[in-house]
Write a protein that holds these residues in place. Structure first.
Motif, PDB file in Angstrom:
ATOM      1  N   LEU A  25      83.779  25.898  -8.864  1.00  0.00           N
ATOM      2  CA  LEU A  25      82.952  25.143  -9.802  1.00  0.00           C
ATOM      3  C   LEU A  25      81.477  25.545  -9.716  1.00  0.00           C
ATOM      4  O   LEU A  25      80.972  25.860  -8.629  1.00  0.00           O
ATOM      5  CB  LEU A  25      83.069  23.645  -9.524  1.00  0.00           C
ATOM      6  CG  LEU A  25      84.377  22.985  -9.944  1.00  0.00           C
ATOM      7  CD1 LEU A  25      84.436  21.565  -9.388  1.00  0.00           C
ATOM      8  CD2 LEU A  25      84.515  22.963 -11.459  1.00  0.00           C
ATOM      9  N   CYS A 455      82.385  16.969  -7.728  1.00  0.00           N
ATOM     10  CA  CYS A 455      81.642  18.203  -7.449  1.00  0.00           C
ATOM     11  C   CYS A 455      80.789  18.654  -8.630  1.00  0.00           C
ATOM     12  O   CYS A 455      79.800  19.373  -8.422  1.00  0.00           O
ATOM     13  CB  CYS A 455      82.602  19.321  -7.062  1.00  0.00           C
ATOM     14  SG  CYS A 455      83.459  19.039  -5.490  1.00  0.00           S
ATOM     15  N   TYR A 456      81.157  18.245  -9.857  1.00  0.00           N
ATOM     16  CA  TYR A 456      80.446  18.809 -11.007  1.00  0.00           C
ATOM     17  C   TYR A 456      80.379  17.889 -12.223  1.00  0.00           C
ATOM     18  O   TYR A 456      79.301  17.546 -12.700  1.00  0.00           O
ATOM     19  CB  TYR A 456      81.116  20.120 -11.410  1.00  0.00           C
ATOM     20  CG  TYR A 456      80.406  20.851 -12.525  1.00  0.00           C
ATOM     21  CD1 TYR A 456      79.273  21.617 -12.268  1.00  0.00           C
ATOM     22  CD2 TYR A 456      80.841  20.765 -13.836  1.00  0.00           C
ATOM     23  CE1 TYR A 456      78.608  22.283 -13.289  1.00  0.00           C
ATOM     24  CE2 TYR A 456      80.186  21.424 -14.865  1.00  0.00           C
ATOM     25  CZ  TYR A 456      79.076  22.183 -14.595  1.00  0.00           C
ATOM     26  OH  TYR A 456      78.417  22.830 -15.599  1.00  0.00           O
ATOM     27  N   GLU A 460      77.301  16.033 -14.566  1.00  0.00           N
ATOM     28  CA  GLU A 460      77.074  16.513 -15.928  1.00  0.00           C
ATOM     29  C   GLU A 460      77.022  15.343 -16.907  1.00  0.00           C
ATOM     30  O   GLU A 460      76.143  15.270 -17.777  1.00  0.00           O
ATOM     31  CB  GLU A 460      78.193  17.480 -16.325  1.00  0.00           C
ATOM     32  CG  GLU A 460      78.020  18.095 -17.705  1.00  0.00           C
ATOM     33  CD  GLU A 460      79.184  18.982 -18.081  1.00  0.00           C
ATOM     34  OE1 GLU A 460      78.930  20.138 -18.481  1.00  0.00           O
ATOM     35  OE2 GLU A 460      80.340  18.535 -17.979  1.00  0.00           O
TER      36      GLU A 460
END
Length: 467
Positions: A25, A455-456, A460
């Protein structure tokens, strides 16, 4: 080989979660202290001491503990001698996170599998310096090597953001956004406050005479930051930060300070709380997240502060008790339904459960924001194996781990981004342990998506990023 593919992954579920979901990622680093100028100018580095040891107070503290003189740390010693001193320190750093960070950085950026010590230091110095001559080892190259997609730097409201503008115009594959950090406005007790308010008035075009003028000036600058991509604010709270305060009180305290009079500690906390509340309402209106970093005590050694300045490794953990103040501050905004997305970071581990449960009191919202008020990632002196595990445990125990927005570096180093990998491995191992112990079903499709979110994708969504 020290950094293996399964480094810190101690069970089958952890290995599957990491390799199938977390490993590849991209990175959103929503709080760091990197220089936007160095990014805009795509700085290159002369040697490993410059890129690796410059500005990194984690390493400096360890070197001091090893007994090295300041000349070999922040002084004018030969760069190679500084590197040798650090290499010796690394070998002696068993259990310290810099041992893991060091070898992750050597592996990920320089493809070096040797462990760093006094014996290996000369060859590692030569190998790394040779690679630093290549174009892909510039500031931007280092960011791209770790698949960094978004950075949020830390910026004062009076900053002209010229480097951020240059980055936005010329660099398309990495987004670098400013963060709004108005600490110089909140710290009214400081001697520099009056001069700073004059500067803020100058750049905002507003003559600041009372609290309404001050809020108007801050709004003017905040809108300028938003025009340049700002998604988040940042506040370091190190003293009492909330007492009930009416506008008339804030006006009186501000007027006294601008006339050169001293303000009391209670007056300073009243003023701080009033301005923080008004700022928070603005953040809510414009969709920004508010970060509250709570609990540092700065510049403990006055001798070394005079010698090498601030942010050089002489800060530590404070032990203030601030739960009633924090609850009152959040409530002051929430009762008008003007509480922004908020991230609460503790420096003292004793505050972890308090902050996590405090966050749970202010989650309700009609906008559908997941984990609107967050327990922040393991910050600074907690940024290690046990600190991250404790933060994940507390969040799991008292809230929803699945809504967590994940890791940040809080770093001044362009070589610090493997810390995201470090966090991801610890996260996957923690979740894997829960599965292996039979405390959660082996639903790897759901858990894999949760890992990807932490993690991402949660960050976002939380920061409104379109990448």
């Amino acid at each position: 080989m020290f950094i293996t593919d399964d480094f810190m992954l101690y069970n089958d579920a952890a290995r599957e979660l990491y390799h199938e979901h977390a490993e590849k990622l991209p990175i959103i680093d929503y709080h760091n202290h990197l220089s936007p100028r160095e990014i805009a100018e795509d700085k290159t580095y002369l040697n490993m001491t410059e890129v690796w040891l410059g500005g990194d107070h984690y390493k400096w503290r360890a070197m001091r503990a090893r007994g090295y003189s300041e000349k070999l740390i922040t002084g004018d010693a030969d760069p190679y001698e500084k590197f040798l001193a650090y290499a010796d320190t690394v070998q002696a750093s068993i259990g310290n996170p810099i041992y893991h960070w060091t070898h992750l950085e050597l592996k990920r950026y320089f493809d070096i599998d040797e462990t760093l010590d006094k014996a290996s230091a000369p060859s590692i110095w030569e190998k790394c310096n040779e690679k630093l001559k290549r174009s892909e080892f510039s500031a931007l190259g280092l960011l791209r090597a770790q698949n960094v997609k978004v950075l949020c730097t830390t910026d004062d409201p009076v900053d002209d953001l010229k480097w951020h503008k240059k980055i936005r115009e010329e660099i398309k594959d990495i987004s670098v956004f400013p963060s709004f950090r108005p600490g110089n406005v909140l710290d009214i007790e400081k001697a520099s406050f009056k001069d700073y308010i004059a500067k803020l008035g100058e750049v905002s075009g507003i003559d600041i005479g009372d609290s309404e003028d001050l809020i108007s000036a801050l709004k003017e600058r905040l809108l300028f930051f938003i025009e340049n991509g700002c998604r988040v604010s940042d506040h370091s709270l190190e003293n009492d930060f909330f007492r009930p305060c009416r506008k008339a009180d804030a006006d009186r305290i501000l007027a006294a300070k601008l006339k050169g009079e001293q303000v009391t500690l209670d007056e300073a906390s009243m003023f701080r709380g009033y301005i923080l509340t008004e700022l928070g309402k603005m953040y809510a209106k414009y969709g920004l997240a508010m970060q509250l970093h709570i609990g540092a005590i700065r510049n403990n050694s006055s001798r070394m502060f005079e010698r090498v300045g601030a942010d050089t490794g002489y800060d530590s953990v404070n032990d203030i008790n601030y739960a009633p103040q924090l609850g009152a501050l959040l409530n002051e905004m929430d009762k008008e339904e003007k509480l922004p997305k908020t991230i609460l970071y503790y420096l003292n581990p004793k505050d972890a459960v308090m902050l996590a449960t405090m966050a749970g009191c202010f989650q309700g919202n009609e906008e559908g924001i997941k984990s609107k008020v967050q327990l922040g990632s393991a910050w600074w002196f907690n940024d290690h194996l046990h600190g991250m595990e404790e933060q994940l445990q507390v969040l799991s125990d008292t809230g929803l781990l699945s809504g967590f927005i994940g890791m940040l570096t809080d770093s001044r180093s362009f070589l610090s981004f493997p810390r995201h990998e470090y966090f991801r491995r610890i996260l996957c191992n923690k979740v894997g342990e829960i599965v292996e112990k039979g405390q959660y079903p082996r639903d790897m499709a759901y858990l894999g998506k949760m890992i990807e979110d932490i993690c991402y994708y949660n960050a976002e969504e939380y920061f409104g990023l379109s990448i």
